[in-house]
Design a protein around this motif. Structure first.
Motif, PDB file in Angstrom:
ATOM      1  N   ARG A   1       0.830  -1.209   0.000  1.00 29.76           N
ATOM      2  CA  ARG A   1       0.000   0.000   0.000  1.00 29.76           C
ATOM      3  C   ARG A   1       0.866   1.261   0.000  1.00 29.76           C
ATOM      4  NH1 ARG A   1      -5.519  -0.254   1.892  1.00 29.76           N
ATOM      5  NH2 ARG A   1      -6.223  -2.416   1.856  1.00 29.76           N
TER       6      ARG A   1
ATOM      7  N   SER B   1      -2.772   4.887   3.046  1.00 27.78           N
ATOM      8  CA  SER B   1      -3.930   4.688   2.186  1.00 27.78           C
ATOM      9  C   SER B   1      -3.989   5.785   1.132  1.00 27.78           C
ATOM     10  CB  SER B   1      -5.197   4.725   3.040  1.00 27.78           C
ATOM     11  OG  SER B   1      -6.340   4.602   2.250  1.00 27.78           O
TER      12      SER B   1
ATOM     13  N   GLU C   1      -6.329   8.475   7.216  1.00 28.66           N
ATOM     14  CA  GLU C   1      -6.607   7.350   6.330  1.00 28.66           C
ATOM     15  C   GLU C   1      -8.094   7.009   6.374  1.00 28.66           C
ATOM     16  OE1 GLU C   1      -3.983   4.676   8.210  1.00 28.66           O
ATOM     17  OE2 GLU C   1      -2.203   5.371   7.146  1.00 28.66           O
TER      18      GLU C   1
ATOM     19  N   GLU D   1      -9.565   4.283   6.403  1.00 28.87           N
ATOM     20  CA  GLU D   1      -9.875   3.205   7.336  1.00 28.87           C
ATOM     21  C   GLU D   1     -10.022   3.702   8.773  1.00 28.87           C
ATOM     22  OE1 GLU D   1      -8.017   1.595   3.708  1.00 28.87           O
ATOM     23  OE2 GLU D   1      -7.491   3.222   5.077  1.00 28.87           O
TER      24      GLU D   1
ATOM     25  N   PHE E   1     -10.045  -3.399   5.845  1.00 29.45           N
ATOM     26  CA  PHE E   1      -8.663  -3.226   5.408  1.00 29.45           C
ATOM     27  C   PHE E   1      -7.839  -4.426   5.829  1.00 29.45           C
ATOM     28  CE2 PHE E   1      -8.859  -1.272   9.597  1.00 29.45           C
ATOM     29  CZ  PHE E   1      -7.640  -1.560  10.205  1.00 29.45           C
TER      30      PHE E   1
ATOM     31  N   PRO F   1      -3.307   0.269   7.234  1.00 31.47           N
ATOM     32  CA  PRO F   1      -3.475  -0.730   6.183  1.00 31.47           C
ATOM     33  C   PRO F   1      -2.134  -1.321   5.751  1.00 31.47           C
ATOM     34  CG  PRO F   1      -4.807   1.217   5.708  1.00 31.47           C
ATOM     35  CD  PRO F   1      -3.955   1.552   6.901  1.00 31.47           C
TER      36      PRO F   1
END
Length: 734
Positions: A411, A473, A492, A494, A597, A669
């Motif tokens: 990522r 991310s 992010e 997430e 994630f 992530p």
């Protein structure tokens, strides 16, 4: 003047004296091309010079005020003075540090050295001049990533003649940020090679447990570690101070800020030059104001706050007054622990554990520059702070933490592979600089095409601009100040729904902001300054799916696994809670989408013997939940991370294991190595956590042991006694 009589009473949790240390000197090298202003070097400075002359990459890891700046400046400035066509790039994590170093270089006035700062504040009309004229260019990783590497054609002369790259405050480059910076440095090294240069890298770091590993993770090459601190140190008194307990059942203590202001005022009253570190601008201003209220008008004038947000001129003025002895007391955010020179001080107060032993040592290193010093930690009610008050040797006798990063997290890596392909076609020859992992990812990166020249960028835009160095991310949310329109930071996706939902009190660099609007489509968050006396806590439903166990070992009498998991979260509500006593003001429902994630986790399945007497519900679930919380609170001791970087889940029956299971996972992530560090250090981590629970004076659990400010279940179903029983049994089995 002495402080001995102040350090008494039930608040004093620990008191000791660290003996003075003589300097270990080495001769100046012969024929240095400029006057360094010293007659001799500390031994570690000379070792750095010698390693640099041998052409080695170097990482210097010594304490505050040990002369690291001269250690890396000596070989760099000597090379520039001898051959002004040589270029050197200095990288700093903050603009303020680059400005500070530019002033220091100007004062050295080395012949033929032309230093300039090149960052986002540099006027456009100056930029071309700096590229052509300066041979010591001071910048930051963000400018390198977005401004220099993608426009390398403008920097051809700099890259062709690049002799040295200095990376100061290297310990800051850990976690997500460090993983990105590792890729940026690899891209820099690759482009320098394309232009015919092979620069040496000189890293300077606070004392950390793994300096060689850090340098290797940042650059992909071996570096010589210079670790023996040969600088002198005055005798130092070390004290741990715990504010008095007001409510034993709730674990509530008197204000750490109030205690800090009282001690700061008393030290200033005795003409002792003191710096007090607090975690936020608001805390800095509060301690300053409360300390001022305790002093007469004359002393009040000799007190000042010092923080980001002041103009450079205001900060220079405060520094000048400190160095001259005109100021006696300064309150500062912990950003000031990074390398900026503020003169000779007697006392350093840290309000709350700053997050890592390395940071605490940096702050305490300010004390005792001109004689005997006092280093003081005032505890907050946080679990880690309270653990140290009861177990001081775990703080003072502990090796500093390891700085963890993972440049190969896909990522993070994919955006840099795209950026590298935009800069020049990526082929097998780049394995030496970008790493094998980058070549392995190239076929999977959208908009890369394979040609006879290698992998090339086929997109229409500028791929570096898609990659934020502080996020794992690509689709992060931007956080904007409603009053000024200024970009405060990024979150992010997430983590956005649990931290910047509508109505959330959002913390950024220790400051409080109230979220006015969360725009899911535009990924935009609008906030305004918040001065209220409550905080918010999201209620979320979480599940984990095991994707792939990577390492399974029989440890602590049970099956311990490190591997990849998918975490699914849905924020369903949030509570407003009083700061004063954690009581709930209101619970507000939210309607937000699920997020899933992939990340890395460590998980364990306790045996029937370890759960004997705990197996009935709800005791089983509440014991596992409390063990999970307290382990998360203690993991920052083993990995250089923050509690907010870690997530967890405990369940009485997990679908994949078929048994009661506790998961602790990287909150970013892909993971950045935090959970893996926990796996490697599991036995020590469990033993520390058992000690934390055993030592906390509360009966049923409090913020100093099992309660967490980020619990998705709002700290319901926590059994402190059950968790302690389980962790002790795991420790005995270790």
């Amino acid at each position: 003047m002495s402080w001995d009589d102040l350090l008494a009473g039930e608040e004093l949790a620990y008191l000791a004296t660290e003996p003075a240390r003589e300097a270990l000197l080495a001769p100046l090298p012969e024929g240095v091309a400029f006057d360094a202003g010293v007659d001799a070097l500390y031994a570690h400075q000379r070792e750095t010079w010698d390693a640099a002359q041998r052409g080695e990459h170097v990482i210097v890891t010594t304490g505050t005020a040990s002369g690291k700046t001269l250690a890396f400046n000596l070989p760099v400035l000597d090379a520039l003075a001898r051959e002004p066509k040589n270029r050197a790039l200095y990288l700093y994590p903050t603009k303020a540090l680059a400005q500070d170093q530019a002033r220091a270089l100007a004062e050295l006035a080395v012949p033929k050295v032309r230093a300039a700062v090149y960052d986002g504040d540099t006027p456009q009309e100056r930029r071309r001049q700096i590229r052509r004229w300066a041979n010591a260019i001071l910048t930051n990783p963000d400018m390198l990533h977005l401004g220099l590497l993608p426009r390398h054609d403008l920097w051809a002369d700099v890259l062709h003649n690049l002799r040295y790259v200095v990376v100061d405050e290297a310990h800051v480059y850990r976690g997500v940020f460090g993983s990105h910076v590792a890729n940026v440095l690899r891209r820099l090294r690759r482009l320098a090679r394309i232009y015919g240069a092979d620069p040496q890298f000189l890293f300077a770091s606070a004392t950390i447990a793994n300096p060689g590993e850090l340098a290797h993770s940042l650059l992909g090459v071996e570096a010589t570690v210079i670790g023996g601190d040969a600088a002198p140190r005055a005798e130092r008194t070390v004290a741990l101070w715990n504010p008095p307990l007001l409510d034993p059942d709730l674990g509530l203590r008197a204000s750490a800020l109030g205690e800090a202001s009282r001690l700061l005022a008393q030290l200033v009253q005795r003409d002792l030059r003191t710096i007090c570190f607090a975690k936020s601008r608001k805390a800095v201003e509060l301690v300053h104001r409360m300390a001022s209220d305790r002093l007469d008008a004359e002393r009040r004038r000799r007190l000042a706050p010092y923080r980001a947000g002041y103009t450079p001129q205001q900060r220079r003025d405060i520094e000048g007054r400190l160095v001259a002895g005109e100021l006696l007391g300064v309150t500062a955010t912990d950003a000031l622990e990074l390398g900026i020179d503020i003169g000779l001080l007697d006392c350093a107060i840290s309000v709350g554990f700053p997050g890592t032993v390395a940071s605490l040592r940096q702050q305490w290193g300010r004390a005792g520059r001109r004689g005997r010093g006092l280093a003081l930690l005032i505890a907050s009610e946080d679990a880690l702070d309270q653990y140290f008050m009861r177990e001081p040797e775990t703080l003072l006798g502990r090796r500093v933490e390891a700085a963890i990063s993972d440049f190969s997290n896909p990522r993070i890596l994919d955006g840099h592979v795209a950026a590298a392909a935009y800069e020049a076609p990526v082929d097998d020859a780049d394995r030496a600089t970008l790493g094998d992992e980058a070549l392995a990812r190239a076929p999977h990166v959208p908009e890369l095409q394979h040609t006879k020249h290698g992998w090339v960028w086929a997109g229409k835009d500028y791929p570096a601009a898609r990659t934020q160095l502080r996020s794992a991310s690509p689709d992060a949310f931007t956080v904007v100040d409603a009053s000024t329109g200024a970009l405060l930071g990024i979150v992010e996706r997430e983590r956005a729904y649990s931290t910047v939902h509508q109505g959330a009190v959002y913390l950024h660099l220790g400051e409080q902001w109230l979220v006015r609007e969360l725009d899911l489509e535009a990924r935009h968050v609008v906030v305004e300054p918040f001065g209220g006396d409550y905080y918010t806590q999201a209620k979320k439903e979480t599940s984990t799916d095991i994707d792939e166990p990577l390492r399974v070992e029989r440890r602590s009498g049970l099956d311990l696994t490190f591997g990849r998991v998918s975490v699914t979260e849905q924020v369903v509500a949030y509570q407003q809670k009083q700061i004063r006593d954690q009581s709930t003001i209101a619970t507000i429902a939210l309607d937000l989408p699920q997020t899933t994630f992939e990340t890395e986790a460590v998980w364990y399945v306790p045996t029937a013997r370890q759960l004997d007497g705990l197996e009935a519900m709800p005791k089983l679930l509440s014991s596992l939940h409390a063990a999970e919380h307290s382990m998360i609170a203690l993991l920052p001791l083993w990995a250089m991370c923050d509690r907010w970087d870690i997530g967890g889940l405990s369940t009485n029956l997990h679908a994949d294991t078929g048994q009661p299971t506790v998961f602790i996972y990287d909150g970013h992530p892909g993971g950045v190595g935090i959970a893996e560090r926990g796996f490697e250090q599991f036995e020590g981590w469990v033993a520390d956590t058992a000690r934390l629970l055993a030592g906390c004076p509360c009966e049923h659990g409090c913020p100093s042991c099992v309660q967490s400010p980020k619990c998705g279940n709002l700290n319901e179903y926590l059994d402190k006694g059950g968790a302690l029983t389980l962790l002790r049994r795991m420790s005995i089995s270790a």
